[in-house]
Design a protein around this motif. Structure first.
Motif, PDB file in Angstrom:
ATOM      1  N   HIS A 605       0.865  -1.197  -0.068  1.00  0.00           N
ATOM      2  CA  HIS A 605       0.009   0.052   0.031  1.00  0.00           C
ATOM      3  C   HIS A 605       0.992   1.363   0.030  1.00  0.00           C
ATOM      4  O   HIS A 605       0.751   2.139  -0.892  1.00  0.00           O
ATOM      5  CB  HIS A 605      -0.952  -0.118   1.256  1.00  0.00           C
ATOM      6  CG  HIS A 605      -2.003   0.986   1.236  1.00  0.00           C
ATOM      7  ND1 HIS A 605      -2.952   1.000   2.287  1.00  0.00           N
ATOM      8  CD2 HIS A 605      -2.360   2.022   0.202  1.00  0.00           C
ATOM      9  CE1 HIS A 605      -3.663   2.324   1.755  1.00  0.00           C
ATOM     10  NE2 HIS A 605      -3.335   2.599   0.830  1.00  0.00           N
ATOM     11  N   ALA A 606       2.021   1.098   0.572  1.00  0.00           N
ATOM     12  CA  ALA A 606       2.746   2.469   0.706  1.00  0.00           C
ATOM     13  C   ALA A 606       3.588   2.468  -0.566  1.00  0.00           C
ATOM     14  O   ALA A 606       3.573   3.702  -1.071  1.00  0.00           O
ATOM     15  CB  ALA A 606       3.849   2.170   1.954  1.00  0.00           C
ATOM     16  N   LEU A 607       3.859   1.243  -1.064  1.00  0.00           N
ATOM     17  CA  LEU A 607       4.444   1.400  -2.574  1.00  0.00           C
ATOM     18  C   LEU A 607       3.544   2.106  -3.449  1.00  0.00           C
ATOM     19  O   LEU A 607       3.783   2.873  -4.384  1.00  0.00           O
ATOM     20  CB  LEU A 607       4.908   0.158  -3.008  1.00  0.00           C
ATOM     21  CG  LEU A 607       5.509   0.044  -4.140  1.00  0.00           C
ATOM     22  CD1 LEU A 607       6.983   0.407  -4.396  1.00  0.00           C
ATOM     23  CD2 LEU A 607       5.490  -1.547  -4.668  1.00  0.00           C
ATOM     24  N   ALA A 608       2.286   1.767  -3.337  1.00  0.00           N
ATOM     25  CA  ALA A 608       1.286   2.266  -4.114  1.00  0.00           C
ATOM     26  C   ALA A 608       1.150   3.992  -4.121  1.00  0.00           C
ATOM     27  O   ALA A 608       1.158   4.551  -5.273  1.00  0.00           O
ATOM     28  CB  ALA A 608      -0.136   1.734  -4.002  1.00  0.00           C
ATOM     29  N   ARG A 609       1.088   4.216  -2.980  1.00  0.00           N
ATOM     30  CA  ARG A 609       1.129   5.777  -2.784  1.00  0.00           C
ATOM     31  C   ARG A 609       2.279   6.495  -3.107  1.00  0.00           C
ATOM     32  O   ARG A 609       2.172   7.582  -3.885  1.00  0.00           O
ATOM     33  CB  ARG A 609       1.040   6.085  -1.178  1.00  0.00           C
ATOM     34  CG  ARG A 609      -0.438   5.854  -0.475  1.00  0.00           C
ATOM     35  CD  ARG A 609      -0.373   5.834   0.989  1.00  0.00           C
ATOM     36  NE  ARG A 609      -1.713   6.003   1.336  1.00  0.00           N
ATOM     37  CZ  ARG A 609      -2.294   5.787   2.649  1.00  0.00           C
ATOM     38  NH1 ARG A 609      -1.209   6.103   3.536  1.00  0.00           N
ATOM     39  NH2 ARG A 609      -3.371   5.909   3.053  1.00  0.00           N
ATOM     40  N   VAL A 610       3.444   5.771  -2.974  1.00  0.00           N
ATOM     41  CA  VAL A 610       4.485   6.450  -3.513  1.00  0.00           C
ATOM     42  C   VAL A 610       4.595   6.630  -5.104  1.00  0.00           C
ATOM     43  O   VAL A 610       4.867   7.553  -5.765  1.00  0.00           O
ATOM     44  CB  VAL A 610       5.720   5.908  -2.984  1.00  0.00           C
ATOM     45  CG1 VAL A 610       7.288   6.424  -3.629  1.00  0.00           C
ATOM     46  CG2 VAL A 610       6.182   6.100  -1.682  1.00  0.00           C
ATOM     47  N   LEU A 611       4.188   5.684  -5.866  1.00  0.00           N
ATOM     48  CA  LEU A 611       4.406   5.441  -7.196  1.00  0.00           C
ATOM     49  C   LEU A 611       3.172   6.113  -7.795  1.00  0.00           C
ATOM     50  O   LEU A 611       3.182   6.377  -8.990  1.00  0.00           O
ATOM     51  CB  LEU A 611       4.162   3.855  -7.609  1.00  0.00           C
ATOM     52  CG  LEU A 611       5.634   3.013  -7.331  1.00  0.00           C
ATOM     53  CD1 LEU A 611       5.571   1.823  -7.884  1.00  0.00           C
ATOM     54  CD2 LEU A 611       6.941   3.708  -7.769  1.00  0.00           C
ATOM     55  N   ILE A 612       2.061   6.733  -7.144  1.00  0.00           N
ATOM     56  CA  ILE A 612       1.001   7.303  -7.840  1.00  0.00           C
ATOM     57  C   ILE A 612       1.593   8.782  -8.246  1.00  0.00           C
ATOM     58  O   ILE A 612       1.148   9.078  -9.485  1.00  0.00           O
ATOM     59  CB  ILE A 612      -0.122   7.748  -6.825  1.00  0.00           C
ATOM     60  CG1 ILE A 612      -0.917   6.497  -6.491  1.00  0.00           C
ATOM     61  CG2 ILE A 612      -1.021   8.705  -7.249  1.00  0.00           C
ATOM     62  CD1 ILE A 612      -1.684   6.753  -5.123  1.00  0.00           C
ATOM     63  N   SER A 613       2.544   9.542  -7.631  1.00  0.00           N
ATOM     64  CA  SER A 613       3.049  10.695  -7.671  1.00  0.00           C
ATOM     65  C   SER A 613       4.294  10.880  -8.604  1.00  0.00           C
ATOM     66  O   SER A 613       4.720  12.161  -9.027  1.00  0.00           O
ATOM     67  CB  SER A 613       3.199  11.497  -6.349  1.00  0.00           C
ATOM     68  OG  SER A 613       1.855  11.418  -5.779  1.00  0.00           O
ATOM     69  N   LEU A 614       4.901   9.728  -8.917  1.00  0.00           N
ATOM     70  CA  LEU A 614       6.191  10.063  -9.635  1.00  0.00           C
ATOM     71  C   LEU A 614       6.374   9.220 -11.039  1.00  0.00           C
ATOM     72  O   LEU A 614       5.594   8.704 -11.354  1.00  0.00           O
ATOM     73  CB  LEU A 614       7.253   9.228  -8.661  1.00  0.00           C
ATOM     74  CG  LEU A 614       7.159   9.501  -7.210  1.00  0.00           C
ATOM     75  CD1 LEU A 614       8.476   8.549  -6.346  1.00  0.00           C
ATOM     76  CD2 LEU A 614       7.627  11.051  -6.804  1.00  0.00           C
ATOM     77  N   ASN A 615       7.175   9.930 -11.628  1.00  0.00           N
ATOM     78  CA  ASN A 615       7.284   9.580 -13.133  1.00  0.00           C
ATOM     79  C   ASN A 615       8.067   8.233 -13.053  1.00  0.00           C
ATOM     80  O   ASN A 615       9.109   8.068 -12.428  1.00  0.00           O
ATOM     81  CB  ASN A 615       8.235  10.690 -13.883  1.00  0.00           C
ATOM     82  CG  ASN A 615       8.193  10.289 -15.341  1.00  0.00           C
ATOM     83  OD1 ASN A 615       8.151   9.158 -15.667  1.00  0.00           O
ATOM     84  ND2 ASN A 615       8.550  11.479 -16.160  1.00  0.00           N
ATOM     85  N   PRO A 616       7.552   7.083 -13.562  1.00  0.00           N
ATOM     86  CA  PRO A 616       8.064   5.982 -13.628  1.00  0.00           C
ATOM     87  C   PRO A 616       9.401   5.796 -14.369  1.00  0.00           C
ATOM     88  O   PRO A 616      10.119   5.030 -13.860  1.00  0.00           O
ATOM     89  CB  PRO A 616       7.099   5.173 -14.539  1.00  0.00           C
ATOM     90  CG  PRO A 616       5.668   6.012 -14.311  1.00  0.00           C
ATOM     91  CD  PRO A 616       6.001   7.263 -14.267  1.00  0.00           C
ATOM     92  N   SER A 617       9.573   6.616 -15.352  1.00  0.00           N
ATOM     93  CA  SER A 617      10.808   6.677 -16.074  1.00  0.00           C
ATOM     94  C   SER A 617      11.906   7.020 -14.962  1.00  0.00           C
ATOM     95  O   SER A 617      13.042   6.643 -15.186  1.00  0.00           O
ATOM     96  CB  SER A 617      10.887   7.584 -16.992  1.00  0.00           C
ATOM     97  OG  SER A 617       9.777   6.966 -18.043  1.00  0.00           O
ATOM     98  N   HIS A 618      11.609   7.972 -14.234  1.00  0.00           N
ATOM     99  CA  HIS A 618      12.813   8.483 -13.101  1.00  0.00           C
ATOM    100  C   HIS A 618      12.976   7.394 -11.978  1.00  0.00           C
ATOM    101  O   HIS A 618      14.106   7.126 -11.635  1.00  0.00           O
ATOM    102  CB  HIS A 618      12.218   9.733 -12.545  1.00  0.00           C
ATOM    103  CG  HIS A 618      12.300  10.763 -13.602  1.00  0.00           C
ATOM    104  ND1 HIS A 618      11.562  12.117 -13.285  1.00  0.00           N
ATOM    105  CD2 HIS A 618      12.595  10.858 -14.857  1.00  0.00           C
ATOM    106  CE1 HIS A 618      11.582  13.066 -14.496  1.00  0.00           C
ATOM    107  NE2 HIS A 618      12.274  12.280 -15.392  1.00  0.00           N
ATOM    108  N   VAL A 619      11.815   6.728 -11.642  1.00  0.00           N
ATOM    109  CA  VAL A 619      11.976   5.889 -10.480  1.00  0.00           C
ATOM    110  C   VAL A 619      12.721   4.562 -10.691  1.00  0.00           C
ATOM    111  O   VAL A 619      13.568   3.997 -10.170  1.00  0.00           O
ATOM    112  CB  VAL A 619      10.749   5.426  -9.911  1.00  0.00           C
ATOM    113  CG1 VAL A 619      10.667   4.560  -8.530  1.00  0.00           C
ATOM    114  CG2 VAL A 619      10.029   6.767  -9.327  1.00  0.00           C
ATOM    115  N   PHE A 620      12.334   4.137 -12.237  1.00  0.00           N
ATOM    116  CA  PHE A 620      12.913   2.805 -12.562  1.00  0.00           C
ATOM    117  C   PHE A 620      13.481   3.162 -13.892  1.00  0.00           C
ATOM    118  O   PHE A 620      13.323   2.791 -15.017  1.00  0.00           O
ATOM    119  CB  PHE A 620      11.638   1.854 -12.912  1.00  0.00           C
ATOM    120  CG  PHE A 620      10.915   1.477 -11.717  1.00  0.00           C
ATOM    121  CD1 PHE A 620      11.370   0.593 -10.680  1.00  0.00           C
ATOM    122  CD2 PHE A 620       9.653   2.335 -11.517  1.00  0.00           C
ATOM    123  CE1 PHE A 620      10.455   0.305  -9.747  1.00  0.00           C
ATOM    124  CE2 PHE A 620       8.738   1.635 -10.480  1.00  0.00           C
ATOM    125  CZ  PHE A 620       9.150   1.142  -9.566  1.00  0.00           C
TER     126      PHE A 620
END
Length: 849
Positions: A605-620
């Motif tokens: 659930h925490a992972l979901a919240r973090v990934l809602i707001s971030l650009n996937p290309s920057h995170v991964f």
């Protein structure tokens, strides 16, 4: 006068010297003979006998030239082994460097080459006196036993032949060597029969007990470790060997003056004993405690209090009965205040009352009889006494414990001075009393005013994180520190109306007025506290603490990150400090667990919240770990119905986790890298469709938005465009979603239809099968939202301009029946957007022509 000397003395001394020279000469000759025999045996290939002969020679005269020459000859022999050579040097010359090199060899990949000489090396070491060799012998014995079956078989044979003598030989060499005997006796494959094995196991257990009972022998905990490991493996049978004398020795090992490792092992042994000892264990315990308390001597009280403190969490019911024995506290307090000035006695009693706070009735008794003494210790105690006394007072005040039925006054409930003490100790004591201060803060930080005070103190937050970083190998400090952070960052639970009524009924049943929630616990205050903790750098500390994963640390970490990630403004900082990788790791581990509760979904659930707001290309980023698909599986798991619960059950379900997981998956599906979208389609499609059919409008919206993002991928488009009846049903559902009151849902559904009607004739054909499709699509063109209008015009244009002439004619006819020309003209008169105008003109032109 001239002093007279006995004339026989010189003669006697000469004879003694002559005897010594003769003995030395014979030893030299015998050593030379044995050395030559050793060389001959080595050349003939009998390495075991050669080694034995050489050891005999060295035992006679280790500096004999022939012995040294034999050693060099055998060492240079092609049949020699590096490990054997090192063990010989270690034994013959007590060369500690050779011992260390043997340890390194056994740790290296080359250790596998030593299998043929493993038994010989073990015998070389065991034939020496333990006191003549360094601590390397401990590792060598244990490692040879671990790697070599012949070595294990030899140890079993020797144990069976002479249990006591062989045990004494091995035991003195170190913890690992002694522990290796325990593993040998529990390996059934090494024994000729189970009866033989059980006999040796009984003997070995009793030998460990005997070592424990030797005065002052077990300050290193070696005997206790052997007792614990054997007792855990065969509790029901071996516990019968613990008689009154052995029980005394075990209880004495709980003395606070002994090392923590000794007390820990003793606690483990006694916990296993009490599991099966029934009334015998209770009788032993009561006799021991009462006997030592009644003596009223300092050492006896230390032993009684120390043992009771350690056993309170193990057998709380037994210990509470003892603690609440009539007259115990009223009689012991005057003794502590007047008779016993030894601080060790006071330390032991403080440990006891701290442990006794586990029990509600004990807390009440402590509040009644001990509060003034505890308050005095806070101000005047020595060493750890102030912080430990403050911790006990904190437990009493935060739990509402009070003497009798009297109402607690403001002073009884105030913990501010205790918090100040804990904070000061944490900053200035440099670790001396850290665990007590951490425990005290873990209790006091349950109060809203304390939470607010701690979160607004940057100096405290820094000192807390510094303490956690430097004490990462101390479980009590780590768990206590994380509990403090968890208290600061937890949002209040959202209770349903029924849950609120139940809470009120419980309060009435306890004759108390339901308490109004503190204004300091509202969302704005908690959000500010979370931001302060993030700003202090807590996530980097959490990453460090979780390198050695433990269930308690992981659960607290996940709970903290779930709270921190609620504020979208903090998600970037959380991700930068390493939270994404940590949460993926925890979520994956939780999925492997058989449990199914809130604790196991917090990481996902925490992972979901973090990934809602971030650009996937920057995170991964490309080529980095974790890969974007590693995040998909935990997020998909949140969509699945809990085990044993129907999809549309009335059972409560954490729909917030489902909703935020859908939003995160929608974001991942937008990544340029198609692997995430393909993984979502492969693993979660059924769940997404089920959620789209649910009765929760927000969940339907999020599921529809996810489908909209997925339709750009061929694997998803195929599910709508393969011409099957199931594809038609899916398109019918999209049309229905395009006709709901919720504008974001209409926008998502119309967006999916716009992409699917671009180049898929089967989709256009299927849409025309639904009588209301033209009406609904034309309504989209007249929507109040420009985004919906744009998508509606694209769908109409795609259908009436279809490349298949027959299909295009059908579409034009259907739209004209619904007054498409006039409706599109009206739509175009309202817009000045050139893109919308172009789309509308294309559709209108086709319809008119």
């Amino acid at each position: 006068m001239v002093k007279a000397y006995p004339i026989s003395a010189p003669s006697s001394m000469s004879k003694m010297a002559a005897v010594q020279r003769m003995t030395r000469k014979l030893s030299e000759e015998r050593a030379s003979v044995l050395a030559n025999e050793a060389v001959a045996l080595s050349l003939s290939g009998d390495k075991v006998q050669a080694s034995r002969k050489l050891r005999e020679a060295a035992a006679l005269v280790n500096d004999n030239p022939d012995v040294k020459a034999a050693f060099l000859a055998i060492h240079n022999d092609q049949l020699s082994s590096p490990l054997r050579d090192l063990c010989r040097r270690y034994f013959l010359y007590h060369d500690s460097t050779a011992g260390d090199e043997a340890v390194n060899y056994l740790k290296s990949p080359d250790a596998a080459n030593a299998a043929p000489v493993a038994l010989e090396c073990l015998q070389i070491v065991l034939e020496s006196q333990p006191t003549t060799l360094s601590s390397a012998q401990d590792f060598i014995i244990a490692e040879l036993a671990r790697q070599s079956q012949p070595v294990r078989q030899y140890l079993a044979t020797e144990l069976q032949a002479s249990t006591t003598e062989f045990f004494d030989n091995v035991y003195e060499r170190g913890d690992d060597a002694a522990n290796c005997l325990r593993s040998i006796v529990l390996d059934g494959s090494l024994w000729s029969s189970e009866d033989v094995r059980l006999r040796v196991e009984d003997d070995l257990f009793q030998l460990f007990l005997a070592k424990l009972m030797e005065t002052g022998h077990d300050h290193d905990g070696r005997a206790l470790k052997g007792i614990a490991l054997l007792l855990i493996a065969d509790t029901q049978r071996l516990h019968t060997f613990i008689d009154g004398e052995a029980f005394e020795a075990l209880m004495g090992s709980l003395d606070l003056r002994l090392p923590a490792v000794v007390r820990g092992q003793a606690t483990l042994v006694l916990s296993k004993f009490f599991e099966v000892a029934d009334s015998t264990g209770q009788d032993f315990l009561y006799d021991y405690i009462r006997k030592h308390v009644e003596r009223q001597k300092g050492d006896d009280l230390v032993l009684a209090f120390s043992a009771s403190a350690h056993l309170f969490p193990v057998v709380p019911t037994m210990m509470a009965q003892l603690f609440l024995t009539e007259g115990f506290l009223p009689s012991i307090m005057p003794l502590l205040e007047n008779q016993f000035s030894n601080p060790i006695v006071h330390d032991a009693f403080l440990m006891l009352v701290n442990a006794a706070c586990l029990d509600g009735a004990c807390r009440t008794a402590i509040a009644q009889y001990c509060t003034p003494w505890l308050a005095h210790k806070v101000s005047n105690g020595t060493g750890k006494q102030p912080s430990l006394s403050a911790t006990v007072l904190a437990k009493l005040r935060t739990s509402g414990a009070r003497a009798g039925d009297q109402r607690a006054n403001q002073a009884d409930e105030d913990v501010s001075e205790l918090v100040d003490l804990f904070k000061t100790t944490l900053v200035v004591e440099e670790g001396r009393n850290v665990s007590d201060s951490i425990e005290g803060l873990a209790y006091t930080s349950l109060k809203p005013e304390v939470k607010e005070s701690l979160a607004k103190d940057p100096t405290f937050l820094k000192s807390l994180l510094d303490t956690l970083n430097s004490s990462h190998d101390s479980p009590e400090v780590v768990v206590g520190g994380l509990s403090i952070i968890s208290n600061l960052t937890q949002y209040p639970a959202n209770l349903s109306e029924e849950q609120k009524r139940i809470s009120q009924l419980k309060a009435y049943a306890n004759a108390t007025k339901p308490a109004d929630p503190s204004p300091l616990e509202n969302e704005d205050h908690v959000k500010a506290r979370c931001s302060a903790v993030v700003e202090a750098g807590v996530v980097a500390t959490l990453v460090k603490l979780n390198k050695r994963r433990s269930p308690a640390t992981s659960q607290l970490t996940d709970r903290i990150l779930l709270s921190l990630s609620k504020n979208s403004k903090d998600r970037g900082k959380i991700a930068q400090q390493g939270a994404v990788k940590l949460l993926i790791l925890h979520a994956q581990k939780n999925l492997e667990s058989s449990e199914n509760n809130n604790a196991t979904i917090d990481a996902a659930h925490a992972l979901a919240r973090v990934l809602i707001s971030l650009n996937p290309s920057h995170v991964f980023a490309a080529g980095s770990t974790p890969h974007i698909t590693d995040a998909v599986i935990p997020l998909v798991a949140l969509l699945k119905t809990p085990r044993g619960q129907p999809v549309f059950s009335d059972q409560p379900r954490d729909l917030l986790a489902v909703f935020e997981s859908l939003l995160a998956l929608t974001n991942l599906a937008s990544a340029p890298e198609p692997s995430a979208a393909n993984s979502i389609i492969k693993t979660a499609w059924d769940e997404i469709e089920e959620l789209l059919l649910g009765n929760n409008g927000m969940i339907r919206r999020a599921a529809c938005e996810l489908i909209c993002n997925l339709t750009v991928h061929p694997a998803c488009a195929e599910k709508f465009a393969d011409g099957s009846s199931r594809a038609g049903q899916r398109l019918h559902l999209l049309i229905a979603m395009a006709d709901v009151d919720d504008m974001p849902t209409r926008r998502a559904a119309s967006g999916a239809l716009a992409m699917l009607t671009e180049g898929f004739s089967s989709v256009v054909s299927a849409l025309l099968e639904f009588e209301r499709s033209p009406e609904i699509l034309l309504d989209l063109c007249r929507d109040d939202d420009a985004g919906v209008v744009h998508r509606g015009l694209v769908v109409v244009r795609n259908m009436v301009c279809e490349e298949d002439d027959a299909l295009a004619t059908r579409a034009r006819t259907s739209f004209k029946r619904q007054g498409a020309v006039e409706k599109l003209k009206t739509c175009l008169k309202k817009t000045k957007d050139p893109t919308l105008l172009q789309r509308g003109v294309d559709a209108l032109k086709t319809l008119v022509e």
